[in-house]
Design an enzyme around this catalytic site. Structure first.
Site, mmCIF file in Angstrom:
data_model
loop_
_atom_site.group_PDB
_atom_site.id
_atom_site.type_symbol
_atom_site.label_atom_id
_atom_site.label_comp_id
_atom_site.label_asym_id
_atom_site.label_seq_id
_atom_site.Cartn_x
_atom_site.Cartn_y
_atom_site.Cartn_z
ATOM 1 N N ASP A 440 0.812 -1.210 0.000
ATOM 2 C CA ASP A 440 0.000 0.000 0.000
ATOM 3 C C ASP A 440 0.851 1.267 0.000
ATOM 4 O OD1 ASP A 440 0.754 0.155 2.712
ATOM 5 O OD2 ASP A 440 -1.158 -0.613 3.428
ATOM 6 N N HIS A 444 0.600 3.887 -2.881
ATOM 7 C CA HIS A 444 0.396 5.292 -2.509
ATOM 8 C C HIS A 444 1.320 6.205 -3.310
ATOM 9 C CE1 HIS A 444 -0.236 8.582 0.566
ATOM 10 N NE2 HIS A 444 0.947 8.933 0.083
ATOM 11 N N GLU A 445 2.622 5.899 -3.317
ATOM 12 C CA GLU A 445 3.589 6.777 -3.989
ATOM 13 C C GLU A 445 3.387 6.769 -5.506
ATOM 14 O OE1 GLU A 445 5.002 8.835 -2.297
ATOM 15 O OE2 GLU A 445 4.800 7.892 -0.341
ATOM 16 N N HIS A 448 0.547 8.962 -6.461
ATOM 17 C CA HIS A 448 0.909 10.377 -6.527
ATOM 18 C C HIS A 448 1.359 10.747 -7.949
ATOM 19 C CE1 HIS A 448 0.360 11.902 -2.562
ATOM 20 N NE2 HIS A 448 1.230 11.098 -1.981
ATOM 21 N N GLU A 468 -3.502 13.404 -1.014
ATOM 22 C CA GLU A 468 -3.114 12.327 -0.107
ATOM 23 C C GLU A 468 -4.237 11.302 0.054
ATOM 24 O OE1 GLU A 468 -0.449 11.265 1.951
ATOM 25 O OE2 GLU A 468 0.626 12.431 0.447
ATOM 26 N N ASP A 491 -8.777 -4.578 10.066
ATOM 27 C CA ASP A 491 -7.463 -4.041 9.700
ATOM 28 C C ASP A 491 -7.354 -3.692 8.220
ATOM 29 O OD1 ASP A 491 -6.596 -4.247 12.289
ATOM 30 O OD2 ASP A 491 -5.469 -6.109 11.988
ATOM 31 N N GLU A 497 0.785 -1.060 7.605
ATOM 32 C CA GLU A 497 0.824 -2.002 8.731
ATOM 33 C C GLU A 497 1.833 -3.121 8.528
ATOM 34 O OE1 GLU A 497 -1.958 -3.867 5.804
ATOM 35 O OE2 GLU A 497 -1.470 -1.841 6.478
ATOM 36 N N HIS A 536 -1.587 15.529 5.330
ATOM 37 C CA HIS A 536 -1.759 14.222 5.951
ATOM 38 C C HIS A 536 -2.791 14.288 7.083
ATOM 39 C CE1 HIS A 536 2.361 13.939 4.201
ATOM 40 N NE2 HIS A 536 1.947 12.727 3.888
#
Length: 952
Positions: A440, A444-445, A448, A468, A491, A497, A536
């Site tokens: 994840d 995420h990156e 972007h 974000e 979760d 995580e 964030h």
């Protein structure tokens, strides 16, 4: 990956409402109104819905269109032709002149054209309009439009500030923001080649003129500042917009899109051999091959590789995924010898792709996170290609490059970021694995990068939080889908995580999209100096709504809706309200049922994103002056008066200095002239107001009596070696003290007595001594001092008695690594101190007698619940500190709050229970403090006459 630790530099004191340093990036609630559709042949066309734009005559969103356009023209020309033919709707007089094509997205019969607004040939920041069309069977129709086209711009486009001045001011403002509230050895000026000069860690590059869409428009020079944070060592990639007529930095924010705040640790990566020539440009040599490696979780995964026929070695260059459409590659690079500051915003020379003598990569490639990064990048690429038909980050098969093993000065670095051209993953530490170890985070990156090549959401305030939020949503959606985890798993919403080495996943996850508890459940008004305006902190307000929607609608449909909203509806300055409208419109385009549409609405409503949501924020303090709409300037008080800078309601006018009574009686008085300059950093002693005025060629220190009279110029910074910035102004009985930042990065405390035309420097002109962070009381000036000592430089606090000219250096406790703001009263001198720089962020509050003796900590650094101080102000009765308080028992959303100590440290209380950011405290008298408060989403000047206790 820990909870965000905010900057330690001088805050940019402009609280954002939504996303801007004023109202620039604000997102207010919008009313959707029905407009009758044009006559059509049966079956009847759906009604046209128009969402009016804010502060513009051009609609923010138009839905339900079915209007023919030229089928033979290029998509951009057809789109502009549509806007021109319907000027009465769009109020865009000359689309072909004022809208230039950005990109066209084609998917099946759908065409989405993005157009960039220009004002008299100059690009408008965030001014982008989107036209959606369908082309089928030789016909083309427009189905809808959205975006921001600013119709009220009238500003001229001739700059009076030169590029050189703009670059100097941008670099100076960035240096002041990063390190201005501390003095450290990084501020040392050393002898080099026979001259005294500070090693400069920041450089600026002029990017051209831009119009900032505030009011009638603000013409600015865009400067990109790169380098290394002089205090923390973290990478710097700052976007600064300098007013092109006054030289004041009116807008600035970080361009590094990180997964979280700064952190730490090191790992020993496998050393890689030289990459094939031209690999960075996407020109690999050798045939494609397949191999494998172990991820950090122990699972073995397949890897797409390239075999170097000349050496027989296998490299982490994936040619297979893009073989059908492009010569570019997906590559993973060894950057373990590189510091984060050396790779941000630039391609480091000499780095190589990871290689192995066999197709099975060994333990070293696993340990540094190379196997995880290479495998995960392929998974993310495949997801966007298969689910959304997108070929690479730019949609045209651009190269995908991952740098792994990056450190912070050779030590731990627990962060990951996208810098506009590549993904960078830190090395991890004893608590966190290398940052590529969770799918994840990689998702995420890389998202972007996709956002930058679609909506290009400005990475500040609400639009940055939206950026974000979308990155978190898709990063986690990809991870959950790949792992087969149910959306009902408690979760499932955790980000990061899988990075945990020893702790449970929930204990070290960065954010939780299910409840937002790891950041914020409610919107928080903060400055750009804090988390880029809350990108964030506030992201889970929006991503939580998207995740609720995914739980109720299912992953496949929800993902399609969010991707369509991002790629076809959203534009750079969109906030939460526009984001909500975009998601609802995209859902409608995909033919959702009425029940499903209500699910989408309910998801946003549950997170407070409803029309007018920003107006429901309140405070428990007394407001003295509202909606300042300023940035980079603070507030001071003295003699029963306060003084602060204010812009107009939309933040488009240069800042003016006002003053008023701390008891709230009477009306604020305009002090500064309306001369086009920016008047900032004011101070008062109840008799006189002093401030700094930014002009095209100089910075002036000005004064004016509170009772009225002419403005007097006390000092001008023109000269062969001009001062770049002036800050920390204080005044007492005609004596003005301030800190100047020189062109070589030198920091010096200076003072002006009545009648002086040139300042006297506390260091007597020695460039080998740095002085900063002054305060004044009863004829004495206190300041932090960095000076050559045995074996290097030493830090201390010095008191200068103006009556006798004597200087007294206070005694030492321990070995401070940094000193913060000083404060002085009739009996003692106080200051912030940090003996463990870059460790926990905790600071002590130290006190000494005026003769330098009896030094002790009234708030020790090494104790539970120690303060994380960034600013300090002192009266005869109390010491007030602006500080984050990470302990959950005392925590209020992790933002800077005001804490007040008695002068002996026997009691510590919260000043206010306001939720938002509280900055720039100024002691009035007794225990009363005035400060800048961001709770309402604007910069409000507020006060409280007594502490509020612990706030529960």
């Amino acid at each position: 990956m820990r909870k965000p630790r905010h900057h330690q530099g001088r805050p940019a004191h402009g609280i954002t409402r939504g996303a801007g340093a004023a109202a620039l990036l604000a997102a207010a609630g919008l009313l959707i109104t029905a407009v009758p559709a044009q006559a059509a042949t049966p079956p009847p066309a759906p009604p046209v819905e128009v969402v009016p734009g804010e502060d513009t005559a051009t609609p923010a969103l138009v839905e339900g269109l079915h209007e023919p356009v030229d089928a033979e023209a290029a998509p951009a020309d057809a789109a502009r032709g549509h806007l021109e033919a319907r000027e009465s709707r769009y109020r865009i007089a000359e689309p072909k002149r004022d809208l230039t094509p950005v990109r066209t997205l084609k998917r099946g019969v759908d065409e989405t054209v993005r157009l960039q607004q220009r004002h008299r040939g100059v690009p408008v920041l965030g001014g982008q309009y989107v036209v959606r069309m369908e082309k089928s069977g030789g016909e083309r129709v427009v189905t809808g439009t959205s975006g921001k086209y600013f119709t009220g711009l009238t500003t001229g486009t001739e700059a009076t500030v030169t590029e050189d001045v703009a670059v100097r001011r941008a670099v100076g403002a960035t240096a002041a923001r990063l390190g201005g509230s501390r003095l450290t050895e990084a501020d040392a000026v050393r002898e080099e080649g026979g001259t005294s000069q500070k090693a400069r860690s920041l450089t600026g590059t002029a990017r051209g003129l831009v119009v900032i869409p505030r009011g009638e428009g603000v013409l600015a020079r865009h400067v990109t500042v790169r380098g290394t944070n002089p205090v923390t060592g973290e990478p710097v990639l700052e976007e600064v917009y300098v007013d092109a007529r006054s030289g004041f930095p009116v807008l600035r924010y970080s361009g590094i899109k990180s997964v979280n705040g700064p952190a730490a640790a090191a790992a020993g990566p496998e050393r890689a051999r030289s990459a094939p020539a031209g690999a960075a440009a996407g020109e690999p040599a050798g045939p494609a091959a397949r191999g494998s490696g172990l991820r950090l979780d122990g699972g073995r995964v397949d890897l797409e590789l390239t075999l170097d026929a000349a050496t027989g070695r296998y490299g982490m260059t994936d040619r297979a995924r893009m073989a059908d459409t492009t010569k570019n590659t997906l590559s993973t690079w060894d950057a373990s010898s590189r510091d984060a500051g050396d790779v941000a915003g630039r391609w480091p020379s000499g780095i190589t792709v990871f290689e192995s003598p066999t197709a099975e990569f060994g333990k070293a490639a696993t340990a540094v996170g190379a196997v995880d990064a290479h495998w995960a990048a392929g998974q993310v690429y495949d997801y966007y290609k298969k689910q959304h038909g997108r070929n690479g980050l730019d949609g045209r098969g651009s190269g995908v490059n991952s740098l792994v093993g990056v450190t912070l000065f050779g030590g731990p670095y627990v962060n990951a970021f996208w810098d506009g051209q590549k993904m960078v993953y830190g090395s991890g530490d004893e608590e966190f694995k290398p940052l590529s170890a969770d799918l994840d985070v990689v998702g995420h990156e890389m998202t972007h990068g996709i956002i930058e090549n679609t909506a290009n959401l400005v990475y500040a305030g609400q639009s940055g939080a939206l950026n974000e939020a979308v990155a978190d949503y898709f990063g986690n959606a990809i991870d959950v889908t790949a792992s087969g985890r149910s959306m009902d798993d408690p979760d499932a919403g955790l980000i990061g995580e899988d990075l945990c080495r020893t702790r449970a996943p929930r204990d070290c996850a960065l954010r939780d999209l299910d409840d937002g508890a790891t950041t914020s459940k409610n919107f928080l008004g903060v400055t750009f100096g804090t988390d880029n305006g809350g990108v964030h902190l506030n992201s889970t307000v929006f991503s939580g709504a998207l995740w609720d929607m995914r739980q109720d609608l299912g992953g496949e449909l929800a993902d399609r809706i969010v991707y369509k909203a991002l790629s076809e509806y959203m534009t750079p300055l969109d906030g939460f309200t526009e984001g909500r409208n975009a998601v609802l419109a995209a859902a409608g385009d995909l033919g959702v049922t009425a029940k499903q549409r209500n699910v989408v609405k309910r998801s946003f409503s549950a997170h407070g994103i409803v029309p007018g949501w920003e107006d429901a924020l309140g405070v428990d303090s007394d407001r003295l002056f509202g909606k300042l709409n300023t940035t980079g300037t603070g507030v001071q008080a003295g003699g029963g008066w306060w003084t602060a800078s204010q812009s107009n309601d939309d933040g488009s006018e240069p800042y003016s200095v006002y003053a008023g009574r701390v008891d709230g009686s009477g009306h604020p008085k305009l002090i500064s002239p309306n001369d086009g300059r920016f008047h900032v950093s004011p101070a008062t002693d109840g008799k006189t107001v002093v401030w700094a005025a930014y002009g095209a060629t100089s910075l002036d220190v000005l004064s004016r009596p509170l009772a009225g009279g002419p403005v007097k110029k006390l000092y001008s910074t023109t000269g062969d070696i001009p001062t770049v910035d002036v800050s920390g102004l204080r005044v007492e009985n005609g004596v003005v003290v301030f800190e100047s930042l020189g062109i070589f990065g030198d920091r010096r405390v200076a003072y002006l007595r009545p009648g002086d035309t040139e300042p006297t420097y506390a260091d007597h002109g020695s460039f080998l001594v740095s002085t900063a962070l002054p305060s004044i009381s009863q004829g004495r000036i206190a300041y932090a001092k960095l000076y050559p000592g045995k074996g290097g430089f030493q830090l201390g606090v010095e008191v200068l008695d103006l009556r006798t000219g004597t200087k007294t250096l206070t005694g030492q406790l321990g070995e401070p690594q940094s000193l913060g703001q000083t404060g002085i009263n009739g009996e003692h001198v106080f200051w912030l101190t940090d003996e463990n720089l870059n460790d926990t962020g905790q600071t002590g509050v130290r006190r000494a007698d005026l003769d330098g003796r009896n030094v002790f900590d009234i708030a020790p650094e090494a104790k539970p619940r120690a303060l994380h101080g960034t600013d300090l102000t002192v009266s005869e009765d109390a010491v007030t500190v602006s500080s984050q308080m990470p302990d959950t028992e005392w925590r209020n959303e992790t933002l800077p709050k005001l804490w007040q100590l008695t002068t002996d440290g026997s009691r510590l209380d919260r000043v206010s229970c306001n939720r938002g950011e509280q900055l720039s405290p100024a002691a009035a008298s007794g225990r009363q403090v005035v400060w800048l408060d961001g709770t309402t989403g604007f910069t409000d000047l507020v006060t409280r006459t007594r502490p509020a206790g612990r706030c529960g």
